[in-house]
Design an enzyme around this catalytic site. Sequence first.
Site, PDB file in Angstrom:
ATOM      1  N   ASN A  33     -10.324   0.382  -0.053  1.00 36.75           N
ATOM      2  CA  ASN A  33      -8.862   0.480  -0.106  1.00 36.75           C
ATOM      3  C   ASN A  33      -8.408   0.063  -1.509  1.00 36.75           C
ATOM      4  O   ASN A  33      -8.438  -1.113  -1.854  1.00 36.75           O
ATOM      5  CB  ASN A  33      -8.257  -0.432   0.956  1.00 36.75           C
ATOM      6  CG  ASN A  33      -6.731  -0.350   0.996  1.00 36.75           C
ATOM      7  OD1 ASN A  33      -6.105   0.201   0.093  1.00 36.75           O
ATOM      8  ND2 ASN A  33      -6.139  -0.910   2.043  1.00 36.75           N
ATOM      9  N   CYS A  89       0.811  -1.224   0.000  1.00 33.34           N
ATOM     10  CA  CYS A  89       0.000   0.000   0.000  1.00 33.34           C
ATOM     11  C   CYS A  89       0.847   1.278   0.000  1.00 33.34           C
ATOM     12  O   CYS A  89       0.318   2.377  -0.154  1.00 33.34           O
ATOM     13  CB  CYS A  89      -0.952   0.007   1.181  1.00 33.34           C
ATOM     14  SG  CYS A  89      -2.268  -1.200   0.993  1.00 33.34           S
ATOM     15  N   HIS A 110      -3.381   7.399   3.147  1.00 30.62           N
ATOM     16  CA  HIS A 110      -3.771   6.122   2.551  1.00 30.62           C
ATOM     17  C   HIS A 110      -5.132   5.732   3.120  1.00 30.62           C
ATOM     18  O   HIS A 110      -5.401   5.930   4.306  1.00 30.62           O
ATOM     19  CB  HIS A 110      -2.714   5.058   2.878  1.00 30.62           C
ATOM     20  CG  HIS A 110      -3.109   3.692   2.420  1.00 30.62           C
ATOM     21  ND1 HIS A 110      -3.519   3.440   1.132  1.00 30.62           N
ATOM     22  CD2 HIS A 110      -3.196   2.498   3.082  1.00 30.62           C
ATOM     23  CE1 HIS A 110      -3.822   2.157   1.012  1.00 30.62           C
ATOM     24  NE2 HIS A 110      -3.634   1.569   2.180  1.00 30.62           N
TER      25      HIS A 110
END
Length: 332
Positions: A286, A116, A256
């Site tokens: 996500n 990520c 994020h």
Amino acid sequence: MSKISAAITAVGGYVPDYVLTNQILETMVDTNDEWITTRTGIKERRILKDKDKGTSYLAIQAANDLLKKSNTNPEDIDMVIMATATPDMPVAATGVYVATQIGAVNAFSFDLVAACSSFLFGMSTAAKYIESGRYKKVLLIGADKMSSIIDYEDRATCIIFGDGGGAVLFEPNTEGYGLQDEYLRTDGIGRQSLKIDAGGSLLPPTAETVANKQHYVFQDGKTVFKFAVSNMADVSEKIMARNNLSGDDVNWLVPHQANMRIIDATAKRMNLPQEKVMKNIHKYGNTTSATLPLCLVDYEKQLKKGDNLVFASFGGGFTWGAVYVTWAYDPN
Ligand code: UT7
């Protein structure tokens, strides 16, 4: 000669049309809208349904959106960095194909893999090429087809992830705008907490690994949460402290989008009100490498030249960090 900094001069993005809502997930696994909303902040996510399209498709759409909006000639691009955790294929870098497809025929390209944090680490990498003075246009793309590695019978992971792509263009700036500072971290202790066991050199694919569902994402959510919630806040606080930034000086947190509770904890530690926090987790989930550039796409019209932005991420590996950027253009 004035110092060269790496400024973001254009953004673009793409998400697929299909919307996977919490209500649809309720019919697929033992979950409910209330649990997903309160634990994660996610209401829906986008899924690339076409079986014959991979991450490159998302990346190409995002890059083309940027090229069109900014009237950039792809032949002027010097390099394309493809941040992703879901390359089209294990060998033959996805970025190389993407660069050719968008007409960036004079660029060289490679994939950057850091779960990520791929896009955040890509920002640092892109900036170094620009700051060297040798490269004038570096295209950084973050894209992931997370649906290709998710088990839609596993309620611990299938409610979290979505598909999408985003792109930013970095160019030299001699007025001081652009990437100012970065604080990037990794710790291999995280390898067992968020992973895909099989398909790599350690455990090549076999009929058994497929039967055991070892090609899907496994996440020990609690452990990852614990590390993420403290570390993302720590690096954000640290980058503010060493650049003498108070909460009042920071115009935007670009976090994020893994969990609304992690985002809120980071904003709180930075002393930032909700209005200064970019969010798209409610509608995209996500999207791994695409969360940060997709935030920029959504908020581009609210960004002003000189705004101070702190980007922060946390991902598998573990990988995490914060990047401080001053925005280089006004909305048109
Ligand atoms: O982007 C990369 C980095 N990733 C992250 O930062 C993710 C970090 N982790 C998280 O965001 C959270 O840990 C999750 C959202 C993944 C999970 O939330 P949690 O509050 O940590 O829940 P949990 O895993 O501790 O599970 C709590 C309960 C369990 O039931 P029991 O044992 O208390 O009876 C789970 O079985 O919730 C249950 N549960 C669910 N219930 C309904 C787990 N998943 C679900 C679900 N629906 N989808």
